[in-house]
Scaffold this motif. Structure first.
Motif, PDB file in Angstrom:
ATOM      1  N   ALA A 258     -11.756  -0.655  -5.282  1.00 53.59           N
ATOM      2  CA  ALA A 258     -11.178  -1.233  -3.930  1.00 53.59           C
ATOM      3  C   ALA A 258     -12.116  -0.616  -3.011  1.00 53.59           C
ATOM      4  CB  ALA A 258     -10.184  -0.842  -3.527  1.00 53.59           C
ATOM      5  N   VAL A 259     -12.455   0.876  -3.087  1.00 53.84           N
ATOM      6  CA  VAL A 259     -13.298   1.423  -1.947  1.00 53.84           C
ATOM      7  C   VAL A 259     -14.886   0.838  -1.765  1.00 53.84           C
ATOM      8  CG1 VAL A 259     -14.550   3.499  -1.267  1.00 53.84           C
ATOM      9  CG2 VAL A 259     -12.099   3.579  -1.737  1.00 53.84           C
ATOM     10  N   ALA A 260     -15.450   0.559  -2.918  1.00 60.88           N
ATOM     11  CA  ALA A 260     -16.576   0.018  -3.150  1.00 60.88           C
ATOM     12  C   ALA A 260     -16.838  -1.294  -2.613  1.00 60.88           C
ATOM     13  CB  ALA A 260     -17.198   0.075  -4.728  1.00 60.88           C
ATOM     14  N   ALA A 261     -15.633  -2.169  -2.806  1.00 60.33           N
ATOM     15  CA  ALA A 261     -15.730  -3.482  -2.532  1.00 60.33           C
ATOM     16  C   ALA A 261     -15.205  -3.759  -0.873  1.00 60.33           C
ATOM     17  CB  ALA A 261     -14.665  -4.427  -3.134  1.00 60.33           C
ATOM     18  N   GLY A 262     -14.909  -2.564  -0.226  1.00 54.56           N
ATOM     19  CA  GLY A 262     -14.510  -2.716   1.248  1.00 54.56           C
ATOM     20  C   GLY A 262     -13.162  -3.060   1.251  1.00 54.56           C
ATOM     21  N   VAL A 263     -12.245  -2.863   0.161  1.00 59.12           N
ATOM     22  CA  VAL A 263     -10.833  -3.774   0.299  1.00 59.12           C
ATOM     23  C   VAL A 263      -9.827  -2.400   0.712  1.00 59.12           C
ATOM     24  CG1 VAL A 263      -9.232  -4.731  -1.214  1.00 59.12           C
ATOM     25  CG2 VAL A 263     -11.391  -5.546  -1.439  1.00 59.12           C
ATOM     26  N   MET A 264      -9.240  -2.847   1.459  1.00 59.86           N
ATOM     27  CA  MET A 264      -7.917  -2.138   2.116  1.00 59.86           C
ATOM     28  C   MET A 264      -6.935  -1.465   0.932  1.00 59.86           C
ATOM     29  SD  MET A 264      -5.491  -2.363   5.695  1.00 59.86           S
ATOM     30  CE  MET A 264      -4.948  -3.694   4.970  1.00 59.86           C
TER      31      MET A 264
ATOM     32  N   ALA B 161      -9.367  11.055  -3.794  1.00 56.92           N
ATOM     33  CA  ALA B 161     -10.278  11.448  -4.637  1.00 56.92           C
ATOM     34  C   ALA B 161     -11.529  10.517  -5.046  1.00 56.92           C
ATOM     35  CB  ALA B 161      -9.701  11.505  -6.297  1.00 56.92           C
ATOM     36  N   GLU B 162     -11.283   9.329  -4.431  1.00 55.54           N
ATOM     37  CA  GLU B 162     -12.501   8.155  -4.686  1.00 55.54           C
ATOM     38  C   GLU B 162     -13.113   7.802  -3.197  1.00 55.54           C
ATOM     39  OE1 GLU B 162     -14.012   7.237  -7.157  1.00 55.54           O
ATOM     40  OE2 GLU B 162     -12.573   8.494  -8.549  1.00 55.54           O
ATOM     41  N   GLY B 163     -12.516   8.670  -2.251  1.00 56.89           N
ATOM     42  CA  GLY B 163     -13.050   8.329  -0.753  1.00 56.89           C
ATOM     43  C   GLY B 163     -12.318   7.565  -0.105  1.00 56.89           C
ATOM     44  N   GLY B 164     -11.276   7.072  -0.350  1.00 57.00           N
ATOM     45  CA  GLY B 164     -10.224   6.032   0.184  1.00 57.00           C
ATOM     46  C   GLY B 164      -9.295   6.800   0.856  1.00 57.00           C
ATOM     47  N   LYS B 165      -8.311   5.609   1.364  1.00 53.79           N
ATOM     48  CA  LYS B 165      -7.086   6.330   1.876  1.00 53.79           C
ATOM     49  C   LYS B 165      -5.972   5.298   1.745  1.00 53.79           C
ATOM     50  CE  LYS B 165      -7.783   5.009   6.695  1.00 53.79           C
ATOM     51  NZ  LYS B 165      -7.704   5.335   8.060  1.00 53.79           N
ATOM     52  N   VAL B 166      -4.739   5.516   1.730  1.00 54.70           N
ATOM     53  CA  VAL B 166      -3.548   4.487   1.863  1.00 54.70           C
ATOM     54  C   VAL B 166      -3.269   4.096   3.404  1.00 54.70           C
ATOM     55  CG1 VAL B 166      -1.277   4.075   1.161  1.00 54.70           C
ATOM     56  CG2 VAL B 166      -2.763   5.567  -0.357  1.00 54.70           C
ATOM     57  N   ALA B 167      -3.505   2.629   3.543  1.00 58.13           N
ATOM     58  CA  ALA B 167      -3.336   2.293   4.765  1.00 58.13           C
ATOM     59  C   ALA B 167      -2.057   1.526   5.012  1.00 58.13           C
ATOM     60  CB  ALA B 167      -4.322   1.205   5.078  1.00 58.13           C
ATOM     61  N   TYR B 168      -1.174   1.096   4.082  1.00 53.90           N
ATOM     62  CA  TYR B 168       0.097   0.497   4.194  1.00 53.90           C
ATOM     63  C   TYR B 168       1.094   0.695   3.045  1.00 53.90           C
ATOM     64  CZ  TYR B 168      -1.973  -3.370   1.492  1.00 53.90           C
ATOM     65  OH  TYR B 168      -2.475  -3.953   0.294  1.00 53.90           O
ATOM     66  N   VAL B 169       2.165   0.354   3.196  1.00 50.06           N
ATOM     67  CA  VAL B 169       3.201   0.208   1.870  1.00 50.06           C
ATOM     68  C   VAL B 169       3.687  -1.166   1.752  1.00 50.06           C
ATOM     69  CG1 VAL B 169       5.183   1.172   1.010  1.00 50.06           C
ATOM     70  CG2 VAL B 169       3.661   2.487   2.242  1.00 50.06           C
ATOM     71  N   LYS B 170       3.739  -1.590   0.343  1.00 50.36           N
ATOM     72  CA  LYS B 170       4.435  -2.845   0.058  1.00 50.36           C
ATOM     73  C   LYS B 170       5.507  -2.635  -1.164  1.00 50.36           C
ATOM     74  CE  LYS B 170       3.714  -7.571  -1.766  1.00 50.36           C
ATOM     75  NZ  LYS B 170       2.846  -8.376  -2.025  1.00 50.36           N
ATOM     76  N   PRO B 171       6.657  -2.984  -0.780  1.00 47.34           N
ATOM     77  CA  PRO B 171       7.582  -2.634  -1.899  1.00 47.34           C
ATOM     78  C   PRO B 171       7.034  -3.898  -2.984  1.00 47.34           C
ATOM     79  CG  PRO B 171       8.679  -2.447  -0.016  1.00 47.34           C
ATOM     80  CD  PRO B 171       7.325  -3.073   0.289  1.00 47.34           C
TER      81      PRO B 171
END
Length: 252
Positions: free
Chosen positions: A53-59, A101-111
């Motif tokens: 996801a990080v490599a693809a630029g996906v949130m 650990a992969e240079g990303g972050k959690v930006a939202y939550v979806k149940p």
């Protein structure tokens, strides 16, 4: 509407069992609802999904659910709200660590699944989810069904409530999703799906299971990654949106 988010449920493989083609989905979607290990996913799958996801630029979003691997999180669980809140905190925290650990972050939550459907009307469980998210990070938006209890409570708690619609699901006249146990609940025809999405994105409306038109407002549209032909469907949806002058971009 000039811009809309496309999201998909990903990271749902487990051990030797593979589900979906997440990397291919990332060519079409702008947000990734990453399973957090309770309904699907394991640490290695989750970390790889975050890397891709990080490599693809996906949130990246936390796709939190009931602790129900056997039922894929699609069954309702009559769980104590305090226990549910702890489970949601646990899942968000696990994903935050693996994403970081992969240079990303959690930006939202979806149940996910059964929990998602329950908190449309189940106030106690909806409140547990909201309180859990707020306790971890009050800046995390919650993605949910328009008019749902969870989004009402999220707004009341000062969280951002993001409305969502579904590209490949049929709707009841009251705006809820048709149960997967019923015929016609999941849409498979690409032409039907793209018409469904364009109506959502351009007219803020959806045709329900009885043929009536229901007005809805959605900031994000979900294309499920585990459906047959999901990759082709997601590409068709994005192409149809772009052809209509609608850009696909993350909502954050």
């Amino acid at each position: 509407m000039g811009t809309i988010d496309l999201n998909s449920d990903v990271g749902e493989s487990y051990g030797r069992w593979t589900l979906g083609d997440d990397l291919a989905m990332f060519r079409s979607v702008s947000s990734a609802n990453v399973a957090c290990g309770f309904h699907a996913g394991d640490p290695s799958v989750i970390r790889l999904t975050c890397r891709e996801a990080v490599a693809a630029g996906v949130m990246i979003g936390a796709h939190v659910g009931y602790r129900d691997l056997a039922g894929f999180g699609r069954r309702f669980l009559d769980i104590d709200p305090g226990e549910l809140a702890d489970d949601v905190v646990y899942q968000i925290g696990a994903l935050q660590a693996l994403a970081a650990a992969e240079g990303g972050k959690v930006a939202y939550v979806k149940p996910h699944g059964g929990l998602y459907n329950a908190i449309v009307a189940h106030t106690a469980q909806a409140r547990a989810v909201v309180e859990a998210v707020k306790s971890v990070d009050p800046n995390l938006p919650i993605l949910g069904l328009p008019g749902s209890e969870v989004l009402r409570l999220a707004e009341a708690a000062g969280l951002r409530a993001v409305t969502e619609a579904f590209a490949d699901r049929a709707y009841n006249p009251d705006g809820t999703l048709v149960s997967r146990t019923l015929p016609g609940a999941v849409l498979h025809d690409h032409t039907e799906v793209t018409e469904h999405v364009l109506r959502m994105a351009t007219d803020s409306a959806v045709r329900t299971i009885d043929g009536s038109i229901l007005k809805i407002r959605a900031e994000s549209i979900c294309v499920h990654g585990d459906s047959p032909g999901a990759v082709t469907m997601a590409a068709a949806v994005r192409e149809a949106l772009n052809a209509a002058g609608i850009t696909t971009a993350a909502f954050v």
